[in-house]
Design an enzyme around this catalytic site. Sequence first.
Site, short mmCIF file in Angstrom:
data_model
loop_
_atom_site.label_atom_id
_atom_site.label_comp_id
_atom_site.label_asym_id
_atom_site.label_seq_id
_atom_site.Cartn_x
_atom_site.Cartn_y
_atom_site.Cartn_z
N SER A 8 50.43 21.36 123.50
CA SER A 8 50.03 22.30 124.23
C SER A 8 48.87 22.07 125.15
O SER A 8 47.61 21.13 124.15
CB SER A 8 49.95 23.34 123.39
OG SER A 8 51.26 23.47 123.41
N1 SAH Z 1 52.91 22.94 119.13
C1 SAH Z 1 53.27 21.77 119.43
C2 SAH Z 1 54.06 21.13 121.15
C3 SAH Z 1 55.14 21.60 121.39
S1 SAH Z 1 56.12 21.78 122.56
C4 SAH Z 1 52.27 20.69 119.62
O1 SAH Z 1 50.97 21.73 118.84
O2 SAH Z 1 52.26 19.69 119.74
C5 SAH Z 1 57.54 22.29 121.45
C6 SAH Z 1 58.17 21.88 120.85
O3 SAH Z 1 59.24 22.87 120.12
C7 SAH Z 1 59.10 20.61 121.30
O4 SAH Z 1 58.53 19.41 120.69
C8 SAH Z 1 60.65 20.84 120.61
O5 SAH Z 1 61.27 19.67 120.65
C9 SAH Z 1 60.58 21.74 120.52
N2 SAH Z 1 61.60 23.06 120.03
C10 SAH Z 1 62.39 23.33 121.37
N3 SAH Z 1 63.31 24.17 120.74
C11 SAH Z 1 63.35 24.12 119.41
C12 SAH Z 1 63.88 25.12 118.26
N4 SAH Z 1 64.81 25.92 119.05
N5 SAH Z 1 63.84 25.24 117.11
C13 SAH Z 1 62.58 24.74 116.90
N6 SAH Z 1 61.66 23.23 117.36
C14 SAH Z 1 61.82 22.97 119.05
#
Ligand code: SAH
Length: 221
Positions: free
Chosen positions: A69
């Site tokens: 993010s």
């Molecule tokens: N917090 C992260 C941002 C990641 S982007 C950081 O600091 O880098 C969002 C993430 O959510 C992705 O890796 C995606 O695979 C995950 N995601 C999407 N749907 C999900 C679900 N149902 N359960 C767990 N993770 C999920």
Amino acid sequence: MKASIRQDTYRHQGLRNQLIRTIQKKGISDPAVLAAMQKVPRHFFFDSSFLEYAYEDQPFPIGAGQTISQPYTVAFQTSLLMISKGEKILEIGTGSGYQACILAELGAKVFSIERQKTLYEKTSSLLAEMGYQRIKLFYGDGYKGLLSYAPFDKVLVTAAAPRIPEALIRQMKPGGILVIPVGDDIQIMTTIHKISETEIRKEEHGHFRFVPMLEDKARDH
Ligand code: SAH
């Protein structure tokens, strides 16, 4: 490159200072949040060929079609959580692990779920090498929450949710806060304050854009 040989130089720290000033100018004022962001070397979460992008206020691809993010967004969501030391926080969407480290730097006990196995594995080894013991990672579907570790003080969703998952509200203590971007193409940052087992209060905080929150564990990664 292995995390153990990664270095956090004065140059990186200087770039991080500039990034903190940028997000301050955009309206982030919580000193504890800014201090946590000053501490965590964001470039550790990037592949070595992309290090120069680590201190721009931008999201960035981290593999498996996902992104780390934007720093402003991390700071904004973290501020909405109003974290106190020792709180139990559930994060949905571990991704790179950067957001989880910011929560840990604020003194939270972090439980974070990722549905992509490759990301879960990569981030598990990075956080182990960085020595974060207050963060527990799980490979699973965030829509279900994490019943065996509930209740949580706060819940943070870092993917775009088409709807608010009931399980996440149920697994919070009364007094808890859920921070979740809700919507399809563009999301509204939403907070749900759990007043009691039967009463919630909803607030909206402007538009953001996240990768989608998908049902079930991923099968293709
Ligand atoms: N917090 C992260 C941002 C990641 S982007 C950081 O600091 O880098 C969002 C993430 O959510 C992705 O890796 C995606 O695979 C995950 N995601 C999407 N749907 C999900 C679900 N149902 N359960 C767990 N993770 C999920």
